[in-house]
Design an enzyme around this catalytic site. Structure first.
Site, mmCIF file in Angstrom:
data_model
loop_
_atom_site.group_PDB
_atom_site.id
_atom_site.type_symbol
_atom_site.label_atom_id
_atom_site.label_comp_id
_atom_site.label_asym_id
_atom_site.label_seq_id
_atom_site.Cartn_x
_atom_site.Cartn_y
_atom_site.Cartn_z
ATOM 1 C CE LYS A 189 -85.591 69.887 -17.441
ATOM 2 N NZ LYS A 189 -84.989 68.615 -17.701
ATOM 3 C CD GLU A 264 -99.258 72.215 -26.562
ATOM 4 O OE1 GLU A 264 -100.076 71.287 -26.467
ATOM 5 O OE2 GLU A 264 -99.443 73.199 -27.297
ATOM 6 C CB CYS A 298 -99.415 64.142 -25.185
ATOM 7 S SG CYS A 298 -98.921 64.924 -26.718
ATOM 8 C CD GLU A 395 -100.965 61.203 -20.768
ATOM 9 O OE1 GLU A 395 -100.360 61.605 -19.753
ATOM 10 O OE2 GLU A 395 -100.649 61.552 -21.899
HETATM 11 P P1 NAP Z 1 -92.554 65.303 -16.998
HETATM 12 O O1 NAP Z 1 -92.103 64.375 -15.961
HETATM 13 O O2 NAP Z 1 -93.531 66.353 -16.652
HETATM 14 O O3 NAP Z 1 -91.228 65.966 -17.575
HETATM 15 C C1 NAP Z 1 -91.262 66.945 -18.613
HETATM 16 C C2 NAP Z 1 -90.080 67.880 -18.433
HETATM 17 O O4 NAP Z 1 -90.233 68.592 -17.208
HETATM 18 C C3 NAP Z 1 -88.733 67.153 -18.345
HETATM 19 O O5 NAP Z 1 -87.751 67.944 -18.978
HETATM 20 C C4 NAP Z 1 -88.514 67.084 -16.857
HETATM 21 O O6 NAP Z 1 -87.150 66.991 -16.527
HETATM 22 C C5 NAP Z 1 -89.053 68.446 -16.445
HETATM 23 N N1 NAP Z 1 -89.404 68.580 -15.031
HETATM 24 C C6 NAP Z 1 -89.790 67.629 -14.158
HETATM 25 N N2 NAP Z 1 -90.014 68.189 -12.939
HETATM 26 C C7 NAP Z 1 -89.758 69.527 -13.053
HETATM 27 C C8 NAP Z 1 -89.797 70.641 -12.163
HETATM 28 N N3 NAP Z 1 -90.164 70.512 -10.886
HETATM 29 N N4 NAP Z 1 -89.446 71.848 -12.644
HETATM 30 C C9 NAP Z 1 -89.083 72.004 -13.921
HETATM 31 N N5 NAP Z 1 -89.014 70.991 -14.814
HETATM 32 C C10 NAP Z 1 -89.360 69.769 -14.393
HETATM 33 O O7 NAP Z 1 -93.160 64.556 -18.256
HETATM 34 P P2 NAP Z 1 -92.520 63.362 -19.074
HETATM 35 O O8 NAP Z 1 -92.705 62.118 -18.290
HETATM 36 O O9 NAP Z 1 -91.138 63.718 -19.532
HETATM 37 O O10 NAP Z 1 -93.430 63.363 -20.386
HETATM 38 C C11 NAP Z 1 -94.614 62.653 -20.470
HETATM 39 C C12 NAP Z 1 -95.798 63.595 -20.311
HETATM 40 O O11 NAP Z 1 -95.710 64.634 -21.275
HETATM 41 C C13 NAP Z 1 -97.099 62.892 -20.588
HETATM 42 O O12 NAP Z 1 -98.051 63.272 -19.631
HETATM 43 C C14 NAP Z 1 -97.497 63.425 -21.959
HETATM 44 O O13 NAP Z 1 -98.873 63.397 -22.204
HETATM 45 C C15 NAP Z 1 -96.962 64.799 -21.913
HETATM 46 N N6 NAP Z 1 -96.770 65.318 -23.270
HETATM 47 C C16 NAP Z 1 -97.625 66.281 -23.705
HETATM 48 C C17 NAP Z 1 -97.492 66.759 -24.996
HETATM 49 C C18 NAP Z 1 -98.426 67.808 -25.507
HETATM 50 O O14 NAP Z 1 -98.126 68.404 -26.527
HETATM 51 N N7 NAP Z 1 -99.544 68.079 -24.855
HETATM 52 C C19 NAP Z 1 -96.487 66.274 -25.834
HETATM 53 C C20 NAP Z 1 -95.629 65.304 -25.346
HETATM 54 C C21 NAP Z 1 -95.787 64.834 -24.036
HETATM 55 P P3 NAP Z 1 -86.419 65.581 -16.292
HETATM 56 O O15 NAP Z 1 -86.895 64.640 -17.347
HETATM 57 O O16 NAP Z 1 -84.986 65.925 -16.436
HETATM 58 O O17 NAP Z 1 -86.830 65.150 -14.919
#
Ligand code: NAP
Length: 494
Positions: A189, A264, A298, A395
């Site tokens: 997804k 992650e 991240c 962040e």
């Molecule tokens: P996010 O809002 O958590 O979204 C990540 C994924 O989860 C997206 O596909 C999102 O879908 C989905 N999602 C959201 N709510 C959900 C739910 N209730 N159930 C299932 N899936 C759900 O994060 P983001 O804004 O895309 O990414 C930024 C974050 O990712 C930052 O905090 C960054 O640090 C972290 N990150 C961590 C790493 C690592 O390796 N540690 C690497 C990259 C990024 P939709 O987008 O379709 O809403």
């Protein structure tokens, strides 16, 4: 679609890679109710494509398809799976310009950086194609002479992989590579902001001979898709990259069916510049660690801790370097800073900068929206930041480098560890004893010493504390998709 968007899409060498349907059981499908979501170019606001807005029913179909394919895929020999993955890697590499173009169009990062992501993302498929043949078990010396004890490593089963928008390809290949290598089947997804890269990569997987149903892609209503994956007893593993808040929900939601979970999550990386650092190395490393992907990674340096003796010199040199960063549409030659992903991201950056300045930080450079409009923000440096400001606590996920002065090594370690996050940390020093001391004292999963770009497919990537569970990449990454089975063969002398 606007003429600009059409012109950008026309640059695709293989127009067939622009897919705008989900992939379930090897078939390109719409949502049951025909609803779609727009995919926009954050640099221009142009709509690039409409993709299906899927939910529970479509995800249930994808789970069934992955479940039904699991038996045949996991029974293939390691060598057969390896060859499919190697072919997928070759196809990703031969389509790297097209994949990079899709990444820039839907995510905004400069084309050169997007090409770098394709190479990085492809490397996980190559690495795990090789690892597929090295999933060895163990033989344990028995406790009695009529017994033999074995440990088998077997694929965990169907995997739900939920990924973010900041690395539209690499966050997928880092999960799907090891999962397919050991015989798991997957439902991916991707983020609703960046589904096109995921769909193009999945198309190449089909072309590589990865069987229909082994890799499925659904997108749309994230909570519905997530719930369907969580509730299914057929899904045995959830692997997630994204925010800490969503990660916690998925971890809690996995409890009911006791799934294996890898997370992650977000970071709050300290980047510590000591008085004895090589100034050029520290500036180059901090620049890369902070401003890559416009600060939207991240592992981005979130707090730059600078020792008093080098503070002014470092602030001046960093300012000179940041002044040269060209901001703009990632398709334009020379641009190194693209837009932020959406309006909410810019508002968050504005809030953090306002909070810092209201509490005594000074703006050394930037500090406001860019004159280009849209979601462009000026590369920014803030001085005299302290640990109480929002920009140090959370962040910022944008192009803002906060400089925090410190006096001693002990103080720097204390400030660096004063967070619930524990993903990446960086230190700059010429002292080898200090490199060891500080690396060991930092409560982080990754430490860069005199280096700002440290991610590679051959090393374990993952966080401590609330930055996550498990590791991706490297020989350790495949363990996340394997179950250990102990077999005791008894009565051998009967
Ligand atoms: P996010 O809002 O958590 O979204 C990540 C994924 O989860 C997206 O596909 C999102 O879908 C989905 N999602 C959201 N709510 C959900 C739910 N209730 N159930 C299932 N899936 C759900 O994060 P983001 O804004 O895309 O990414 C930024 C974050 O990712 C930052 O905090 C960054 O640090 C972290 N990150 C961590 C790493 C690592 O390796 N540690 C690497 C990259 C990024 P939709 O987008 O379709 O809403």
């Amino acid at each position: 679609m606007s003429t600009d968007a059409q012109a950008a899409i026309a640059r695709l060498r293989d127009s067939g890679l622009l897919k705008s349907k989900g992939l379930v059981g090897g078939k390109w499908v719409d949502s049951y109710d025909g609803k779609t979501v727009q995919v926009q170019n954050p640099a221009t606001g142009d709509v690039i494509a409409n993709v299906p807005c899927m939910g529970k029913r479509e995800t249930d179909d994808a789970i069934s398809s992955a479940y039904n394919t699991f038996y045949s895929w996991s029974k293939r020999t390691a060598s057969e799976r390896s060859k499919c993955l190697r072919k997928w890697y070759d196809l990703i590499v031969s389509h790297k310009e097209d994949l990079a173009l899709l990444i820039t169009l839907e995510q905004g990062k400069p084309l050169k950086e997007a090409l770098g992501e394709v190479s990085y993302g492809a490397a996980f498929i190559e690495f795990f194609a090789e690892e597929a043949k090295r999933i060895y078990g163990d033989i344990i010396p028995p406790t009695s002479s009529d017994r033999r004890l074995f440990v088998l490593k077997q694929p965990v089963g169907v995997v739900g992989a939920i990924t973010p928008w900041n690395f539209p390809l690499a966050m997928i290949t880092r999960k799907v590579g090891p999962a397919l290598a050991c015989g798991c089947t997957v439902i991916v997804k991707p983020s609703e902001y960046t589904p096109l890269t995921a769909l193009a990569a999945a198309d190449l997987a089909l072309q590589a001979g990865i069987p229909p149903g082994a890799l499925n892609v659904v997108m749309g209503n994230a909570p519905d898709i997530g719930d369907s994956l969580l509730q299914s007893t057929q899904v045995r593993k959830i692997t997630f990259t994204g925010s800490t808040a969503v990660g916690k929900k998925l971890m809690a939601g996995s409890a009911n069916t006791v799934k294996k979970v890898s997370l992650e999550l977000g970071g709050n990386a300290p980047c510590i510049v000591f008085d004895d650092a090589d100034l050029d190395v520290a500036v180059k490393g901090s620049l890369a660690a902070k401003f890559r992907n416009s600060g939207q990674t991240c592992v981005c340096a979130n707090r730059i801790l600078v020792q008093e003796g080098i503070y002014d010199e470092f602030a001046n040199a960093l300012t000179k370097a940041v002044q040269n960063l060209q901001v703009g549409n990632g398709l334009v030659e020379g641009v190194v800073q693209g837009p932020l992903i959406n309006e909410a991201a810019v508002e968050k950056v504005e809030k953090f900068v306002n909070d810092a300045t209201s509490k005594g930080a000074n703006v050394i450079l930037g500090g406001k929206r860019h004159s280009l409009g849209m979601t462009f923000y000026e590369p920014t440096i803030l001085g005299n930041v302290n640990s109480e400001m929002l920009v140090s606590r959370e962040e910022v996920f944008g192009p803002v480098a906060p400089l925090l002065p410190f006096k001693t090594e002990e103080e720097a370690i204390k400030i660096a560890n004063d967070t619930n996050a524990g993903l990446a940390a960086y230190i700059f020093t010429k002292s080898i004893p200090r490199s060891w001391r500080v690396s060991e004292a930092l409560e982080y999963g990754l430490v860069g010493v005199n280096e700002g770009l440290i991610s590679t497919e051959v090393a374990p990537f993952g966080g401590a504390k609330q930055s996550g569970l498990g590791r991706e990449g490297s020989k350790y990454g495949i363990d996340e998709y394997l179950e250990l089975k102990y077999v005791c063969m008894g009565n051998l002398e009967a």
